[in-house]
Design an enzyme around this catalytic site. Structure first.
Site, PDB file in Angstrom:
ATOM      1  N   SER A   7       5.729  -0.577   7.349  1.00  0.00           N
ATOM      2  CA  SER A   7       5.384  -0.289   8.743  1.00  0.00           C
ATOM      3  C   SER A   7       5.748  -1.465   9.626  1.00  0.00           C
ATOM      4  O   SER A   7       5.212  -2.567   9.469  1.00  0.00           O
ATOM      5  CB  SER A   7       3.888  -0.022   8.888  1.00  0.00           C
ATOM      6  N   HIS A  32       8.527   2.948   8.594  1.00  0.00           N
ATOM      7  CA  HIS A  32       7.369   3.621   9.193  1.00  0.00           C
ATOM      8  C   HIS A  32       7.166   3.084  10.616  1.00  0.00           C
ATOM      9  O   HIS A  32       7.085   1.870  10.829  1.00  0.00           O
ATOM     10  CB  HIS A  32       6.141   3.360   8.321  1.00  0.00           C
ATOM     11  N   MET A  36       1.222   3.953  19.118  1.00  0.00           N
ATOM     12  CA  MET A  36      -0.178   3.997  19.553  1.00  0.00           C
ATOM     13  C   MET A  36      -0.265   3.969  21.068  1.00  0.00           C
ATOM     14  O   MET A  36       0.452   3.199  21.706  1.00  0.00           O
ATOM     15  CB  MET A  36      -0.930   2.786  19.004  1.00  0.00           C
ATOM     16  N   MET A 136      -4.751   9.124   6.089  1.00  0.00           N
ATOM     17  CA  MET A 136      -5.091   7.776   6.562  1.00  0.00           C
ATOM     18  C   MET A 136      -6.141   7.172   5.636  1.00  0.00           C
ATOM     19  O   MET A 136      -7.214   7.750   5.452  1.00  0.00           O
ATOM     20  CB  MET A 136      -5.645   7.821   7.986  1.00  0.00           C
TER      21      MET A 136
HETATM   22  C1  DX5 Z   1      -2.655   1.991  11.112  1.00  0.00           C
HETATM   23  C2  DX5 Z   1      -1.190   2.340  10.959  1.00  0.00           C
HETATM   24  C3  DX5 Z   1      -0.644   1.840   9.698  1.00  0.00           C
HETATM   25  C4  DX5 Z   1      -0.640   0.337   9.587  1.00  0.00           C
HETATM   26  C5  DX5 Z   1      -0.796  -0.006   8.154  1.00  0.00           C
HETATM   27  O1  DX5 Z   1      -3.171   2.586  12.221  1.00  0.00           O
HETATM   28  O2  DX5 Z   1      -1.005   3.736  10.990  1.00  0.00           O
HETATM   29  O3  DX5 Z   1       0.656   2.357   9.442  1.00  0.00           O
HETATM   30  O4  DX5 Z   1       0.536  -0.248  10.078  1.00  0.00           O
HETATM   31  O5  DX5 Z   1      -0.968  -1.380   8.061  1.00  0.00           O
HETATM   32  P1  DX5 Z   1      -1.554  -2.016   6.748  1.00  0.00           P
HETATM   33  O6  DX5 Z   1      -0.644  -1.646   5.623  1.00  0.00           O
HETATM   34  O7  DX5 Z   1      -1.552  -3.478   7.055  1.00  0.00           O
HETATM   35  O8  DX5 Z   1      -2.936  -1.460   6.548  1.00  0.00           O
HETATM   36 ZN    ZN Z   2       1.034   4.569  10.252  1.00  0.00          ZN
END
Ligand code: DX5
Ligand code: ZN
Length: 217
Positions: A7, A32, A36, A136
């Site tokens: 990500s 990814h 937001m 999630m």
């Molecule tokens: C959170 C995002 C994730 C985030 C994951 O809201 O959707 O994709 O980037 O980050 P890590 O792997 O650090 O939890």
């Molecule tokens: Zn994500």
């Protein structure tokens, strides 16, 4: 064999292209893209133009994760030749069936995501039309949070439902995935593992990417 989707939310934005190229060359499967809006989640990240600036510079297809209200309004702006999936949140959609069909019609894979507080059961009427289901494993909004273990139960349930009903969606997990839990996450039935800070906060991005891939392939 599972896939890795680093990500870019956790990348150093002042060196975005370099960092994304490093994980690309190390063999990561998808990029990814965490979008937001400061409404659906309490944080603002970046929009389609930032993603599009990477078009043609990397091999990885984009795996777009829209954590925004009213995703129907913005989904089309994330369609590129490199976009593999656009995923929306069930909790942000009034007409999830319509939205998934709309994303399909845009010519990309249609994904649906559920927050930790939403049961798999809430997806029952759209599992047959989803190309991807994103579980999630943290409350969305920020990178670097702790993995919520009950997410693995959801993964197993989605795999069971897929087998029983002949569904074709990919199962993806997002949040708190590290090299310490990647093998367990994969064993539960995950097809695509998202990892933000565990990849981009590493000292050596390429070797961390390869370490991840060795654990899940
Ligand atoms: C959170 C995002 C994730 C985030 C994951 O809201 O959707 O994709 O980037 O980050 P890590 O792997 O650090 O939890
Ligand atoms: Zn994500």
């Amino acid at each position: 064999m599972a896939k890795l989707a680093p990500s870019m939310l956790s990348a150093d934005f002042s060196r975005l292209a370099d960092q994304v190229e490093a994980v690309d060359q190390a063999g990561a499967d998808y990029l990814h893209v965490d979008v937001m809006d400061g409404h659906f989640v309490p944080n603002i990240s970046f929009g389609a133009d930032v993603m599009k600036s990477l078009c043609g510079k990397i091999r990885m297809p984009f795996d777009v994760h829209l954590m925004i209200e009213d995703p129907d309004k913005y989904a089309a702006s994330f369609v590129t030749d490199q976009t593999a999936f656009i995923t929306v949140h069930l909790e942000a959609c009034r007409h999830i069936d319509r939205t998934l069909h709309y994303i399909h019609d845009l010519g990309v894979g249609a994904g649906v995501s559920i927050n930790p507080g939403t049961p798999v059961q809430a997806l029952s009427e759209v599992l047959d039309i989803a190309d991807l289901v994103l579980v999630m494993s943290v409350n969305p909004g920020f990178g670097g949070q702790k993995f919520i273990p009950s997410s693995l139960r959801k993964i197993r349930e989605l795999e069971r439902l897929r087998k029983e009903n002949g569904y074709t969606y990919q199962i993806e997990i997002d949040g708190g995935v590290t090299t310490a839990n990647a093998a367990k996450v994969k064993a539960a039935g995950t097809d695509i593992l998202v990892a933000g800070s565990a990849v981009f906060k590493a000292e050596d991005l390429a070797s961390r990417t390869k370490e991840f891939l060795a654990l899940i392939r």
